[in-house]
Design an enzyme around this catalytic site. Structure first.
Site, mmCIF file in Angstrom:
data_model
loop_
_atom_site.group_PDB
_atom_site.id
_atom_site.type_symbol
_atom_site.label_atom_id
_atom_site.label_comp_id
_atom_site.label_asym_id
_atom_site.label_seq_id
_atom_site.Cartn_x
_atom_site.Cartn_y
_atom_site.Cartn_z
ATOM 1 N N SER A 14 13.285 59.627 -68.624
ATOM 2 C CA SER A 14 13.539 59.716 -66.873
ATOM 3 C C SER A 14 15.214 59.093 -66.222
ATOM 4 O O SER A 14 15.696 59.131 -66.698
ATOM 5 C CB SER A 14 12.760 59.549 -65.899
ATOM 6 O OG SER A 14 13.118 58.335 -65.873
ATOM 7 N N ASP A 15 15.429 61.001 -65.085
ATOM 8 C CA ASP A 15 16.617 60.019 -64.245
ATOM 9 C C ASP A 15 15.814 58.585 -63.526
ATOM 10 O O ASP A 15 14.661 58.820 -63.767
ATOM 11 C CB ASP A 15 17.215 60.945 -63.280
ATOM 12 C CG ASP A 15 18.387 60.836 -63.124
ATOM 13 O OD1 ASP A 15 19.240 59.724 -63.008
ATOM 14 O OD2 ASP A 15 18.849 61.645 -62.634
ATOM 15 N N CYS A 16 16.736 57.810 -63.068
ATOM 16 C CA CYS A 16 16.825 56.483 -62.694
ATOM 17 C C CYS A 16 15.672 57.446 -61.337
ATOM 18 O O CYS A 16 16.495 57.061 -60.086
ATOM 19 C CB CYS A 16 17.246 55.933 -62.673
ATOM 20 S SG CYS A 16 18.345 56.058 -64.223
ATOM 21 N N GLY A 17 14.384 56.373 -61.610
ATOM 22 C CA GLY A 17 13.434 57.180 -60.213
ATOM 23 C C GLY A 17 13.105 58.279 -60.274
ATOM 24 O O GLY A 17 12.257 58.003 -59.193
ATOM 25 N N ALA A 18 13.060 58.558 -61.517
ATOM 26 C CA ALA A 18 13.169 59.930 -61.274
ATOM 27 C C ALA A 18 11.487 60.209 -61.579
ATOM 28 O O ALA A 18 10.929 61.139 -60.670
ATOM 29 C CB ALA A 18 13.579 61.714 -61.598
#
Length: 700
Positions: free
Chosen positions: A237-241
């Site tokens: 995942s993108d960071c915090g996605a």
């Protein structure tokens, strides 16, 4: 080690873990499992144009600048150097038990999103607006990072999957709507090509696409990526996605549900903390242990392929002295030189006499800027050459003055801290100069990733205007009023119009992008004629008042050179040289279902040795669908001496010669295919700016 061997070893090791231990390994900051001899590993590292955020490393030109080289071989070499320096750092981090963030060898690069809108702040991280160029350079970069040895030298990661290019302000809740035609013609090809080239990882995007969160997308991830393309690497995942899934997209109600839907759709690794709720999801029977095991095994396959568990780790013999070494700095300078795009050179004003003793003023907010060399996601170089320092080092007999002249965006009068209203000083320096180099543009504080600032010029890193900020425009026009000989050096990661007055007055205009730590030296060397510029625009530069579609509209109609309405100011693929090249005898050598082979004769008709970026475009007609004006489908770099001639051969993948129908399928077109060869695309503006036309042949 083969991938199959790594899979077997991963299966054996993961089988020894408890369900709870396996869940901890699906977080980017994976903790140690001491009883199994597993050390902590932090998956998060950046390497878009140098090993980032972890001390000294070579700072190469940013990705959009690399794209301007149109040179896959050069990009491959850059990727190789990045992974070499990454291994050097990693070896020492392991030796000193340092397993912190940005210390691993899994790089979340390249960014292969399509730079579809010139306002997007993160476009600087991409290889531009064209699917073919992005695919070719992205694949070359991936292969450079990963190497061709028994073990992965580093693990590349194609991001952000998929249909992601702003707006930054709403990226955590935005729903990108696209149709199958645009999805498969524009947004997915670079991902498909890098996956089939063996990229180790793919990162999901923050937004939703067609109503589903990208990191938990049943169609994009489960169906297309995993099943259709056969991707068996890791998905992160993108960071915090994953937090977005329940907090902003409202796709699920709870954190555990968000974790479950992501894992079920084969998101293996969470950059963030949502996967801490996998325990709850497991206890609520939202996921099975088999789901957890499959993800853990894919992650450990990568760790085995990187050689983490070998008694003697691969690449552990690279000496620390290779970090930021002379050889790497030389490659960096070459890359900076090749990324420069000459947009205007009135009456061959350039090159300047290197031995001149005239007075040269270097004026503008990027005259001494280091941040404009770095771009974002950057390393920290041991030496920087801003524009003014480069000019000083090359034009050693000149009388050189330097003034900032303005800030990037905001002009304040009578401010007690000073350094805000500098306009008069900048104009004064130009008024007494024989030549003024206007170093204009932006840096990552103005255009970039979700800056959080929303003001007159930017919205959280996205530009609101295609012109320069007003204070720089005021400076530039004031300089043009007092100095006849003005050279504009534009440093930014996107399309910017310097305005009609400056465009007409300037003797030369150079787009230098964010050119890396050696960028200012490269600019000065070009000004002095130590090499001829060869860079080409990887994006369309629009007139500042061009009517582009709404930023949040993901339809490709009216966007990029492929679907532009009206004329570009400077078209994609355009860039001037200090010499002239002639194309002739364009012909088809061979064609089959997989490739079309063509050749063209290229002659340097000028008096300077130079590189030329030869480009092949296709115009495809089909009655069933809409097709681009032109589609780049092959590139090649050739260096020729004056009067030297060479026959250049191109192998065109027929993938790029297909029509994409409404259902996303690629098929042979029912109409005509015309191929064009030249140093630019075959549009009218490029023909006018260069005074040359492309050679053309009918394929069918």
């Amino acid at each position: 080690m083969t991938k199959e061997q790594a899979k077997i070893k991963a299966h054996e090791l993961v089988s020894k873990m408890t369900a709870e231990e396996k869940m901890t390994q699906l977080l980017y900051n994976s903790p140690a499992i001491e009883r199994l001899g597993i050390k902590a590993y932090n998956w998060w590292n950046e390497g878009a144009h140098g090993v980032a955020r972890a001390g000294t490393a070579t700072v190469f030109p940013h990705t959009i600048a690399m794209a301007a080289t149109f040179d896959p071989e050069l990009i491959n070499k850059i990727g190789d150097v990045i992974s070499t320096e990454g291994r050097i750092k990693y070896n020492k981090h392991v030796e000193y038990n340092d397993f912190d963030i940005f210390k691993g060898i899994t790089y979340w690069a390249p960014n292969i999103n399509i730079f579809r809108d010139p306002r997007w702040g993160r476009g600087q991280e991409t290889f531009g607006e064209d699917p073919f160029l992005t695919s070719a350079l992205g694949t070359a970069f991936v292969k450079g990072i990963q190497g061709d040895g028994e073990f992965l030298k580093g693990a590349a990661c194609s991001k952000h999957y998929a249909v992601h290019s702003g707006p930054e302000k709403t990226r955590h809740s935005f729903n990108a709507i696209t149709n199958e035609h645009d999805l498969f013609e524009t947004y997915l090809p670079a991902f498909e090509k890098t996956v089939k080239a063996g990229v180790a990882g793919v990162m999901g995007a923050y937004n939703r696409t067609n109503d589903e969160p990208c990191c938990a997308h049943s169609y994009l991830v489960s169906d297309i990526l995993r099943k259709r393309w056969g991707f068996d690497g890791y998905f992160v995942s993108d960071c915090g996605a994953l937090k977005n899934i329940y907090a902003f997209h409202k796709f699920t109600e709870t954190k555990a549900e968000a974790a479950a839907v992501s894992l079920k759709n084969t998101c293996d690794l969470n950059c963030g903390e949502t996967y801490e709720a996998l325990v709850d999801a497991y206890e609520e029977d939202l996921i099975t242990e088999d789901d957890i095991t499959a993800a853990a095994e894919r992650l450990y396959t990568i760790r085995y392929l990187l050689g983490e568990f070998e008694e003697v780790r691969p690449y552990s013999d690279i000496p620390y002295s290779k970090l930021d070494c002379k050889e790497h700095r030389e490659l960096n300078l070459t890359a900076a030189e090749q990324c420069l795009v000459l947009l205007k050179n009135e009456n061959s004003f350039l090159p300047l006499d290197k031995s001149t003793d005239k007075r040269i003023a270097v004026v503008g907010p990027n005259a001494l800027s280091v941040t404009a060399l770095e771009g974002n996601y950057n390393a920290y170089a041991s030496q920087y050459f801003p524009v003014a320092d480069g000019v000083r080092s090359v034009f050693t007999n000149a009388d050189i003055s330097v003034e900032k002249g303005s800030n990037y965006c905001f002009e304040q009068l009578n401010h007690w801290s000073g350094f805000n209203n500098m306009l008069s000083d900048g104009i004064a320096a130009a008024s007494e100069a024989d030549i003024t180099i206007l170093a204009l543009g932006l840096d990552c504080s103005i255009e970039g990733e979700d800056t959080g600032f929303d003001d007159d010029y930017t919205a959280c890193g996205d530009k609101k205007s295609l012109y320069l900020p007003a204070t720089q425009q005021k400076l530039a026009e004031g300089v043009c009023d007092v100095c006849d000989n003005v050279i504009v050096v534009l440093m930014c990661g996107s399309s910017i119009d310097v305005g009609e007055k400056v465009r007409k007055h300037a003797k030369a205009i150079i787009h230098a992008w964010y050119p890396g730590s050696m960028g200012g030296l490269a600019v000065a060397r070009m000004l002095a004629g130590e090499f001829s510029p060869s860079g080409k625009l990887p994006v369309t530069i629009y007139n500042g008042n061009h009517d582009i579609p709404d930023f949040s509209d993901y339809s490709m109609k009216g966007r990029t050179y492929r679907y532009i309405d009206g004329d570009a100011l400077y078209p994609f693929g355009f860039g001037l040289s200090f010499t002239n090249f002639k194309y002739s005898d364009f012909k088809i050598i061979d064609k089959n279902d997989e490739t079309v082979t063509v050749s063209v004769k290229l002659k340097n008709t000028g008096n300077i040795k130079a590189k030329e970026i030869s480009q092949i475009y296709a115009s495809i007609k089909d009655s069933r669908t809409y097709t681009p004006h032109y589609q780049l489908c092959a590139v090649k770099t050739t260096k020729l001496a004056p009067d030297e001639e060479a026959t250049i051969t191109f192998s065109i993948d027929t993938y790029w010669l297909k029509a994409v129908l409404e259902d996303g399928s690629r098929v042979a077109p029912d109409g005509e295919i015309t191929l064009y060869a030249g140093g630019h695309q075959p549009d009218g503006v490029s023909n006018t700016l260069t005074g040359t036309a492309c050679e053309e042949i009918k394929l069918q």
